[in-house]
Scaffold this active site. Structure first.
Site, short mmCIF file in Angstrom:
data_model
loop_
_atom_site.label_atom_id
_atom_site.label_comp_id
_atom_site.label_asym_id
_atom_site.label_seq_id
_atom_site.Cartn_x
_atom_site.Cartn_y
_atom_site.Cartn_z
N ASP A 10 -17.35 0.89 -13.25
CA ASP A 10 -17.70 0.32 -12.41
C ASP A 10 -18.82 -0.81 -11.97
O ASP A 10 -18.83 -2.18 -11.27
CB ASP A 10 -17.57 0.98 -11.20
CG ASP A 10 -16.96 0.80 -9.61
OD1 ASP A 10 -18.01 0.01 -9.01
OD2 ASP A 10 -15.68 0.39 -9.41
N SER A 55 0.64 -0.82 -0.30
CA SER A 55 -0.02 0.48 0.38
C SER A 55 0.63 1.42 0.10
O SER A 55 2.02 1.41 0.07
CB SER A 55 -1.15 0.07 1.01
OG SER A 55 -1.61 1.44 1.18
N LYS A 83 -11.64 -6.04 -12.51
CA LYS A 83 -12.05 -5.17 -13.58
C LYS A 83 -12.66 -3.85 -12.51
O LYS A 83 -12.65 -3.58 -12.08
CB LYS A 83 -13.32 -5.72 -13.55
CG LYS A 83 -14.53 -6.08 -12.49
CD LYS A 83 -15.03 -5.35 -12.25
CE LYS A 83 -15.83 -5.48 -10.85
NZ LYS A 83 -15.98 -3.76 -10.84
N HIS A 123 -4.97 0.97 -12.83
CA HIS A 123 -4.51 -0.43 -13.24
C HIS A 123 -3.30 -0.57 -14.73
O HIS A 123 -2.62 -1.84 -14.34
CB HIS A 123 -6.18 -1.23 -14.02
CG HIS A 123 -6.63 -1.83 -13.22
ND1 HIS A 123 -8.34 -1.88 -13.81
CD2 HIS A 123 -7.16 -1.56 -11.86
CE1 HIS A 123 -8.55 -2.13 -11.98
NE2 HIS A 123 -8.24 -1.72 -11.24
#
Length: 317
Positions: A173, A31, A92, A74
């Site tokens: 989303d 993170s 996704k 991503h």
């Protein structure tokens, strides 16, 4: 196989819990906030925590990385993971644009590394049963698919669902799920029509999407961040129908030609176990969710978004 988890948000918590339930080994988490990584590692019994995903990618024990960052990150993270010779399962939507997905696919194929968009729906046993039922002609020829996924999410320009830089908006989303279902059962449409509204941040707040196919079949799909549309789906054929009354993206109940089918466990475990097995066996793509599938779905979403007046081209590098 030993997995690494990149990011520690809500989806990472849910998927990592199912990783442990599935019995796979999680060796590290990263993170941008090292404290969050350490807390995450302590919660799930993960041996190593990093404050930068590049450190995780340099970990020689990690073979597969699960990318749980917002959509807008991503592309960058997946390319870095592939360049570090890691196999990748990425949440996704796989990226923000077709061009980004094309680059990610080309990189994975050129390096002969596994890459898959984490469309867990396609690994759900009931969805597999439905796909088989359609393939076997149990409901005749599919003529119509109806599917919605929407809820009321309070607007906050800094919230990832509303922030354009993060890849926010209802289509990327939520709409990716009904679009993926239609793609699974009907393939690539010949026509795409979208109508909806925009948020002040420039992302789509809701959308209705009509996919048309050459034989006249069609899919009526909806997604919304402004209204609770539910998450049901119906597939209607010339000889019968299939109903998914709720959470079609993770169903535990399906009705095929009036016969109810029930499973106790949906979740991410089916996807995780299968990906772990396929990577261990040396596959670079999974038959349930191929790279071509991701490209075709991204092309549908980009076309629909363009009709809504949304482009992410100005947010990508």
């Amino acid at each position: 196989m030993t997995w690494g988890v990149i990011a520690t948000g809500g989806i990472a918590h849910a998927v990592t819990a199912d990783m442990l339930k599935a019995g796979v080994q999680v060796g590290a988490v990263s993170s941008r906030d090292i404290a969050k990584a350490q807390q995450f590692a302590e919660k799930f019994g993960i041996p190593r925590a990093y404050g930068d995903y590049h450190e995780l990618l340099a970990d020689p024990e990690i073979q597969i990385v699960y990318v749980a960052t917002p959509h807008g990150q991503h592309h960058e993270v997946v390319l870095a993971a592939l360049d570090a010779d890691k196999s990748v399962l990425c949440e996704k939507a796989l990226a923000l644009t077709v061009a980004q997905v094309e680059e990610m696919v080309e990189r994975a194929r050129s390096k002969q590394l596994f890459l898959m968009e984490a469309m867990w729906t396609r690994f759900n046993p009931l969805i597999r049963k439905i796909a088989d039922a359609v393939e076997n002609g149990e409901i005749g020829d599919v003529r119509e698919i109806r599917a919605d996924f929407g809820f009321n999410h309070a607007f906050d320009a800094n919230d990832r669902l509303w922030a354009k830089e993060a890849g926010g908006g209802s289509v990327l989303d939520l709409g990716v799920y009904p679009i993926s279902l239609a793609h699974l059962l009907l393939g690539v449409p010949s026509e795409i029509h979208a109508h909806g509204s925009l948020a002040p941040t420039g992302v789509d707040a809701d959308a209705g999407i009509l996919l048309g196919y050459e034989d006249g079949a069609h899919a009526l799909l909806g997604c919304s961040l402004t209204a609770d549309t539910g998450a049901g789906a119906t597939i209607v054929g010339t000889k019968g129908r299939i109903d998914l009354p709720e959470s079609f993206f993770n169903p535990t109940r399906a009705i095929i030609n009036g016969v109810e089918h029930v499973i106790e466990d949906g979740g991410y475990t089916h996807q995780i176990r299968s990906v772990d097995d396929w990577v261990a066996l040396g596959y670079v793509e999974h038959e349930n969710m191929t790279l071509n599938d991701s490209l075709e779905i991204m092309r549908i979403m980009e076309t629909a978004l363009g009709q809504l007046g949304v482009s992410y081209a100005d947010t990508v590098r």
